[in-house]
Design a protein around this motif. Sequence first.
Motif, PDB file in Angstrom:
ATOM      1  N   GLN A  86       0.831  -1.200   0.000  1.00 14.95           N
ATOM      2  CA  GLN A  86       0.000   0.000   0.000  1.00 14.95           C
ATOM      3  C   GLN A  86       0.870   1.255   0.000  1.00 14.95           C
ATOM      4  OE1 GLN A  86      -3.195   0.670  -0.216  1.00 14.95           O
ATOM      5  NE2 GLN A  86      -3.166   2.836   0.377  1.00 14.95           N
ATOM      6  N   TRP A  87       1.934   1.221   0.772  1.00 15.28           N
ATOM      7  CA  TRP A  87       2.867   2.349   0.846  1.00 15.28           C
ATOM      8  C   TRP A  87       3.477   2.652  -0.518  1.00 15.28           C
ATOM      9  CZ3 TRP A  87       8.564   1.431   1.764  1.00 15.28           C
ATOM     10  CH2 TRP A  87       9.279   2.637   1.827  1.00 15.28           C
ATOM     11  N   GLN A  88       3.977   1.614  -1.178  1.00 16.38           N
ATOM     12  CA  GLN A  88       4.590   1.831  -2.489  1.00 16.38           C
ATOM     13  C   GLN A  88       3.559   2.319  -3.501  1.00 16.38           C
ATOM     14  OE1 GLN A  88       8.015   1.520  -3.607  1.00 16.38           O
ATOM     15  NE2 GLN A  88       8.108   1.854  -1.391  1.00 16.38           N
ATOM     16  N   GLY A  89       2.338   1.803  -3.414  1.00 17.67           N
ATOM     17  CA  GLY A  89       1.286   2.299  -4.283  1.00 17.67           C
ATOM     18  C   GLY A  89       0.956   3.751  -4.014  1.00 17.67           C
ATOM     19  N   SER A  90       0.934   4.127  -2.741  1.00 11.86           N
ATOM     20  CA  SER A  90       0.665   5.527  -2.379  1.00 11.86           C
ATOM     21  C   SER A  90       1.723   6.455  -2.965  1.00 11.86           C
ATOM     22  CB  SER A  90       0.633   5.677  -0.858  1.00 11.86           C
ATOM     23  OG  SER A  90      -0.449   4.980  -0.291  1.00 11.86           O
ATOM     24  N   LEU A  91       2.976   6.018  -2.944  1.00 15.67           N
ATOM     25  CA  LEU A  91       4.053   6.820  -3.521  1.00 15.67           C
ATOM     26  C   LEU A  91       3.840   7.013  -5.019  1.00 15.67           C
ATOM     27  CD1 LEU A  91       7.125   5.220  -1.702  1.00 15.67           C
ATOM     28  CD2 LEU A  91       6.302   7.564  -1.401  1.00 15.67           C
ATOM     29  N   LEU A  92       3.467   5.936  -5.699  1.00 20.16           N
ATOM     30  CA  LEU A  92       3.259   6.019  -7.146  1.00 20.16           C
ATOM     31  C   LEU A  92       2.107   6.948  -7.497  1.00 20.16           C
ATOM     32  CD1 LEU A  92       3.972   4.996  -9.978  1.00 20.16           C
ATOM     33  CD2 LEU A  92       2.382   3.105  -9.596  1.00 20.16           C
ATOM     34  N   TRP A  93       0.970   6.789  -6.811  1.00 20.08           N
ATOM     35  CA  TRP A  93      -0.177   7.648  -7.132  1.00 20.08           C
ATOM     36  C   TRP A  93       0.094   9.094  -6.750  1.00 20.08           C
ATOM     37  CZ3 TRP A  93      -2.276   5.296 -10.644  1.00 20.08           C
ATOM     38  CH2 TRP A  93      -2.644   3.953 -10.580  1.00 20.08           C
ATOM     39  N   TRP A  94       0.833   9.312  -5.657  1.00 16.02           N
ATOM     40  CA  TRP A  94       1.208  10.682  -5.302  1.00 16.02           C
ATOM     41  C   TRP A  94       2.020  11.317  -6.425  1.00 16.02           C
ATOM     42  CZ3 TRP A  94       6.423  11.994  -4.873  1.00 16.02           C
ATOM     43  CH2 TRP A  94       6.665  13.331  -4.524  1.00 16.02           C
ATOM     44  N   ALA A  95       2.884  10.530  -7.061  1.00 16.33           N
ATOM     45  CA  ALA A  95       3.755  11.084  -8.100  1.00 16.33           C
ATOM     46  C   ALA A  95       2.971  11.633  -9.282  1.00 16.33           C
ATOM     47  CB  ALA A  95       4.736  10.009  -8.575  1.00 16.33           C
ATOM     48  N   PHE A  96       1.777  11.082  -9.541  1.00 15.56           N
ATOM     49  CA  PHE A  96       0.952  11.614 -10.629  1.00 15.56           C
ATOM     50  C   PHE A  96       0.275  12.929 -10.243  1.00 15.56           C
ATOM     51  CE2 PHE A  96       0.974   7.112 -12.077  1.00 15.56           C
ATOM     52  CZ  PHE A  96       1.438   7.329 -13.364  1.00 15.56           C
ATOM     53  N   GLU A  97       0.040  13.107  -8.956  1.00 13.51           N
ATOM     54  CA  GLU A  97      -0.602  14.340  -8.480  1.00 13.51           C
ATOM     55  C   GLU A  97       0.135  14.834  -7.230  1.00 13.51           C
ATOM     56  OE1 GLU A  97      -5.217  14.238  -9.376  1.00 13.51           O
ATOM     57  OE2 GLU A  97      -4.629  12.428  -8.262  1.00 13.51           O
ATOM     58  N   PRO A  98       1.340  15.350  -7.403  1.00 15.30           N
ATOM     59  CA  PRO A  98       2.141  15.780  -6.253  1.00 15.30           C
ATOM     60  C   PRO A  98       1.724  17.148  -5.727  1.00 15.30           C
ATOM     61  CG  PRO A  98       3.373  16.156  -8.261  1.00 15.30           C
ATOM     62  CD  PRO A  98       2.076  15.510  -8.667  1.00 15.30           C
ATOM     63  N   ASP A  99       0.433  17.238  -5.350  1.00 16.63           N
ATOM     64  CA  ASP A  99      -0.106  18.518  -4.906  1.00 16.63           C
ATOM     65  C   ASP A  99       0.261  18.838  -3.464  1.00 16.63           C
ATOM     66  OD1 ASP A  99      -1.373  18.758  -7.392  1.00 16.63           O
ATOM     67  OD2 ASP A  99      -3.095  17.602  -6.676  1.00 16.63           O
ATOM     68  N   THR A 100       0.726  17.836  -2.730  1.00 14.11           N
ATOM     69  CA  THR A 100       1.139  18.029  -1.348  1.00 14.11           C
ATOM     70  C   THR A 100       2.471  17.325  -1.153  1.00 14.11           C
ATOM     71  OG1 THR A 100       0.440  17.789   0.959  1.00 14.11           O
ATOM     72  CG2 THR A 100      -0.062  15.965  -0.538  1.00 14.11           C
ATOM     73  N   ASP A 101       3.082  17.513   0.003  1.00 17.95           N
ATOM     74  CA  ASP A 101       4.353  16.825   0.214  1.00 17.95           C
ATOM     75  C   ASP A 101       4.108  15.333   0.373  1.00 17.95           C
ATOM     76  OD1 ASP A 101       3.514  17.922   3.101  1.00 17.95           O
ATOM     77  OD2 ASP A 101       4.660  16.077   3.360  1.00 17.95           O
ATOM     78  N   VAL A 102       5.131  14.555   0.052  1.00 19.05           N
ATOM     79  CA  VAL A 102       4.960  13.109  -0.028  1.00 19.05           C
ATOM     80  C   VAL A 102       4.610  12.486   1.317  1.00 19.05           C
ATOM     81  CG1 VAL A 102       7.443  12.654   0.270  1.00 19.05           C
ATOM     82  CG2 VAL A 102       5.996  10.981  -0.897  1.00 19.05           C
ATOM     83  N   THR A 103       5.161  12.996   2.407  1.00 18.53           N
ATOM     84  CA  THR A 103       4.883  12.388   3.711  1.00 18.53           C
ATOM     85  C   THR A 103       3.422  12.576   4.115  1.00 18.53           C
ATOM     86  OG1 THR A 103       5.709  14.378   4.811  1.00 18.53           O
ATOM     87  CG2 THR A 103       7.257  12.557   4.531  1.00 18.53           C
ATOM     88  N   THR A 104       2.851  13.731   3.788  1.00 21.23           N
ATOM     89  CA  THR A 104       1.439  13.966   4.099  1.00 21.23           C
ATOM     90  C   THR A 104       0.547  13.011   3.320  1.00 21.23           C
ATOM     91  OG1 THR A 104       1.847  16.304   4.585  1.00 21.23           O
ATOM     92  CG2 THR A 104      -0.410  15.675   4.059  1.00 21.23           C
ATOM     93  N   ALA A 105       0.843  12.856   2.036  1.00 22.11           N
ATOM     94  CA  ALA A 105       0.047  11.963   1.199  1.00 22.11           C
ATOM     95  C   ALA A 105       0.150  10.522   1.686  1.00 22.11           C
ATOM     96  CB  ALA A 105       0.505  12.067  -0.252  1.00 22.11           C
ATOM     97  N   VAL A 106       1.358  10.093   2.013  1.00 23.16           N
ATOM     98  CA  VAL A 106       1.567   8.721   2.465  1.00 23.16           C
ATOM     99  C   VAL A 106       0.873   8.476   3.803  1.00 23.16           C
ATOM    100  CG1 VAL A 106       3.335   7.167   3.401  1.00 23.16           C
ATOM    101  CG2 VAL A 106       3.672   8.260   1.179  1.00 23.16           C
ATOM    102  N   GLU A 107       1.027   9.401   4.734  1.00 23.62           N
ATOM    103  CA  GLU A 107       0.425   9.206   6.051  1.00 23.62           C
ATOM    104  C   GLU A 107      -1.096   9.115   5.951  1.00 23.62           C
ATOM    105  OE1 GLU A 107       0.429  11.057  10.582  1.00 23.62           O
ATOM    106  OE2 GLU A 107       1.512  12.089   8.984  1.00 23.62           O
ATOM    107  N   ASP A 108      -1.688   9.966   5.139  1.00 24.70           N
ATOM    108  CA  ASP A 108      -3.145   9.929   4.986  1.00 24.70           C
ATOM    109  C   ASP A 108      -3.593   8.578   4.428  1.00 24.70           C
ATOM    110  OD1 ASP A 108      -5.851  11.248   4.770  1.00 24.70           O
ATOM    111  OD2 ASP A 108      -5.499  10.806   2.654  1.00 24.70           O
TER     112      ASP A 108
END
Length: 207
Positions: free
Chosen positions: A153-175
Amino acid sequence: MPRPKTLPDSDVLEAALKLIHTDGPEALTFAALAKASGLSAATLVQRFGSKDELKRRALHAAWDHLDARTARLGATLPRTPEGAIAMLVALSADYGGIDAYAEGLLVLREDFRDPVLRARGAAWKAALAAALDARFACEPSAPSGIGLMMASQWQGSLLWWAFEPDTDVTTAVEDGLRRFVAALTAPPADRLSGGDAPRPASRQRRA
């Protein structure tokens, strides 16, 4: 400025990794590393022999760093679901912004090409999954294998964040991880969409 007479291999490999992450694996040449480290290209060739060997040792050094960081986090963070989330959020901070993450995918490509480096990745996956599993040992509702599920799930969250990096990566991952843990550790009746179990048919309103 005079060139240094010597420099530990660890420092040289750290400089090599910075070149790889900044400009991509192909940017790592003895000439570029000589400029970055202060050592002469001839000295670097004498130490590492070839560009391929230099790159291989630099990538192994990167895995050494990741293994050590994972072990430190595993030894210091609490063995709770919160500790599992904190571990993956901390590891996410190393990815940096979107540009750094994209360059990191080029580095990952190099790992995929080398069977020894692929084995390093597989070993890290097992160690990380075990560390995450340990943080759910006291959660009776946690499914078997939750550590690997959470890492995936973590690695998937990183990938999807990369398509929409509207926030910092740690915030997106933690959510994403908090919602994932809540869904997997909730009682079965609450895992349905919206957390509401359907009403019995006899009580449902007719159309």
